[in-house]
Design a protein around this motif. Structure first.
Motif, PDB file in Angstrom:
ATOM      1  N   ALA A  50       0.831  -1.213   0.000  1.00 50.05           N
ATOM      2  CA  ALA A  50       0.000   0.000   0.000  1.00 50.05           C
ATOM      3  C   ALA A  50       0.863   1.261   0.000  1.00 50.05           C
ATOM      4  N   PHE A  53       1.974   2.258  -3.402  1.00 51.61           N
ATOM      5  CA  PHE A  53       0.911   2.354  -4.410  1.00 51.61           C
ATOM      6  C   PHE A  53       0.989   3.650  -5.229  1.00 51.61           C
ATOM      7  N   PHE A  57       1.272   3.300  -9.131  1.00 48.84           N
ATOM      8  CA  PHE A  57       0.103   3.726  -9.904  1.00 48.84           C
ATOM      9  C   PHE A  57       0.484   4.801 -10.919  1.00 48.84           C
ATOM     10  N   PRO A  66      -5.241   2.510 -15.978  1.00 50.94           N
ATOM     11  CA  PRO A  66      -5.373   1.588 -14.833  1.00 50.94           C
ATOM     12  C   PRO A  66      -6.751   0.947 -14.723  1.00 50.94           C
ATOM     13  N   ALA A  86      -6.633  -3.358  -2.187  1.00 48.60           N
ATOM     14  CA  ALA A  86      -7.878  -2.576  -2.041  1.00 48.60           C
ATOM     15  C   ALA A  86      -7.820  -1.307  -2.875  1.00 48.60           C
ATOM     16  N   LEU A  87      -6.642  -0.724  -2.979  1.00 45.75           N
ATOM     17  CA  LEU A  87      -6.504   0.528  -3.739  1.00 45.75           C
ATOM     18  C   LEU A  87      -6.649   0.282  -5.239  1.00 45.75           C
ATOM     19  N   GLU A  90     -10.207  -0.063  -6.307  1.00 47.63           N
ATOM     20  CA  GLU A  90     -10.976   1.193  -6.434  1.00 47.63           C
ATOM     21  C   GLU A  90     -11.106   1.564  -7.919  1.00 47.63           C
ATOM     22  N   PHE A  91     -10.102   1.218  -8.708  1.00 47.82           N
ATOM     23  CA  PHE A  91     -10.109   1.602 -10.121  1.00 47.82           C
ATOM     24  C   PHE A  91     -10.888   0.628 -10.983  1.00 47.82           C
TER      25      PHE A  91
END
Lengths: 246, 209
Positions: A50, A53, A57, A66, A86-87, A90-91
């Motif tokens: 995380a 990230f 990203f 993404p 989890a991040l 989100e996308f």
């Protein structure tokens, strides 16, 4: 921000290494992430923790949309492998996460729902990416008890997770192994301590020796290419692992 | 919420959520203590009922009040149990808000660093969801405060009962001294609970200071 480097390209089939963040705090282990794209889809291999990230990203989005990432491949369960799950979701909440069945109820602690996970059996799995067939191959006990690597037969690239990893000293940040003998010194202690089984190691070496591999891409350190791939396999085959201390 | 607002308010939000979590933990500890005291009243009331029986007609009024105090202690425990449930809800929601803050900070950093600020829509959706969680926490906070007010009113009634018991004790003839002692203990315990609840109502978790 991390750098991206295309390490293989054939038309719309691409391997992109996401590596070397100069702003990364020293207390976090450096990681390599790999993006495989084919057609309109992409799969991210060991997307990282995380904390890294933002760097991963931003580098990835300079190469690829993404939201078009259809899957994540997690070689095993460690936090530097996929605590960013989890991040990423989100996308694209419909993104799938391929992981060993052994960890398929542990990794959801990082995020995701029952629909997110594809539990890979011990013998491995064929993964389809917009018509491209990738092979998840067993690498159990190297180092995790449920561990898989990803082979792309077309590109002749093997993503090898922690196998081949090296803890490089500051300033030694080349993407490819330049001098095998000098490089392998930074890998030796890591493999002796982290790899838990000589038997598992021997089986892995036998298996991958029979595969056509132009590049062996670990999650830490530099990429082995050309003759260095077989050199690494031979070196690893002869190494006694599962050893603590000197 | 706009991104500009989010950028300027983020550090204080994170601090606030952390402080809220500590405060709600303290409130929970205080409520656990009140539940323990309420149980003591129940035992005291039971003893007082036996004492009133022994004192006979002279302590009839005292006996009635002791019964009422016993009912009060049970009501208080039920009220505190409901409060504990609400507190768990608040702890969960504060934890969600803390997780939101960490995720949003990482997402924001990613969007800001990415070319052409890729992912703005995802960040906006995340911030909307965060706002929902914050609103839910605000609602729970209000409900908890209202429940504390209800409990406080109940304890004020308990205080009246305890004081009445003290008056009744004076009519206990030969039992007047032990009855006075028991009613004094009632009064002390109820006062202890009242002070606890009063301090909980003033907690910065509700005032936001």
């Amino acid at each position: 921000m991390k750098k991206t480097k295309t390490i293989f390209q054939d038309g719309n089939h691409k391997w992109v290494a996401i590596v070397r963040d100069p702003d990364k705090p020293n207390y976090l282990i450096d990681t390599n992430e790999y993006l495989v794209t084919h057609g309109s889809q992409g799969i991210l291999l060991d997307p990282g923790g995380a904390e890294v990230f933002p760097a991963v990203f931003s580098a990835l989005s300079s190469e690829f949309d993404p939201s078009a990432l259809s899957a994540i491949f997690a070689s095993h369960q460690d936090p530097d492998i996929c605590s960013s799950l989890a991040l990423w979701l989100e996308f694209n909440p419909k993104m799938r996460c391929y992981v060993s069945w052994l960890w398929s109820s542990f990794i959801p602690h990082f995020g995701g729902t029952a629909d997110t996970f594809v539990a890979m059996p011990d013998e491995g799995l064929d993964i389809s990416l917009d018509g491209l067939h990738l092979q998840a191959i067993p690498a159990h006990y190297l180092h995790s008890s449920g561990n898989l690597h990803l082979y792309d037969k077309l590109a002749k690239v093997l993503f090898s997770g922690d196998v081949g990893a090296a803890l490089l000293p500051p300033g030694d940040d080349g993407l490819f192994v330049e001098n095998f003998d000098a490089h392998i010194r930074h890998a030796e202690g890591f493999h002796r301590r982290w790899m838990g089984s000589n038997e598992a190691k021997r089986r892995w070496c036998e298996r991958v020796s029979q595969m056509e591999i132009d590049m062996l891409c670990p999650q830490h350190g530099a990429i082995y290419q050309g003759a260095d791939v077989q050199r690494f396999i031979n070196w690893f085959d002869g190494l006694q692992v599962g050893i603590c201390g000197s | 919420m706009t991104m500009t607002t989010a950028l300027t308010t983020r550090p204080s939000k994170a601090q606030q959520a952390g402080v809220d979590l500590l405060r709600i933990v303290r409130i929970n500890e205080e409520i656990k203590a009140v539940v323990g005291v309420a149980f003591r009243i129940n035992i005291m009331a039971l003893n007082a009922i036996f004492l009133a029986k022994r004192a006979g007609t002279a302590a009839r009024g005292f006996g009635v009040l002791s019964n009422e105090l016993r009912v009060f202690s049970q009501d208080l425990r039920d009220g505190m149990s409901a409060l504990t449930g609400q507190i768990h809800g608040c702890v969960t929601e504060v934890s969600v808000v803390l997780q939101d803050i960490r995720h949003t900070a990482l997402l924001r950093q990613a969007v800001e660093q990415s070319p052409a600020a890729c992912g703005r829509a995802v960040l906006a959706a995340r911030e909307l969801e965060n706002d929902r969680h914050t609103e839910r926490l605000a609602r729970l906070r209000k409900q908890l405060r209202a429940a504390l007010d209800d409990a406080f009113r109940m304890v004020e009634l308990g205080g009246v009962l305890a004081k009445s018991a003290k008056i009744e004790a004076a009519y206990g003839q030969s039992f007047a001294v032990p009855l006075a002692q028991v009613s004094g203990e009632f009064d002390g315990v109820v006062e202890e609970i009242r002070a606890s609840l009063e301090s909980l109502r003033r907690s910065a978790f509700f005032t936001g200071n």
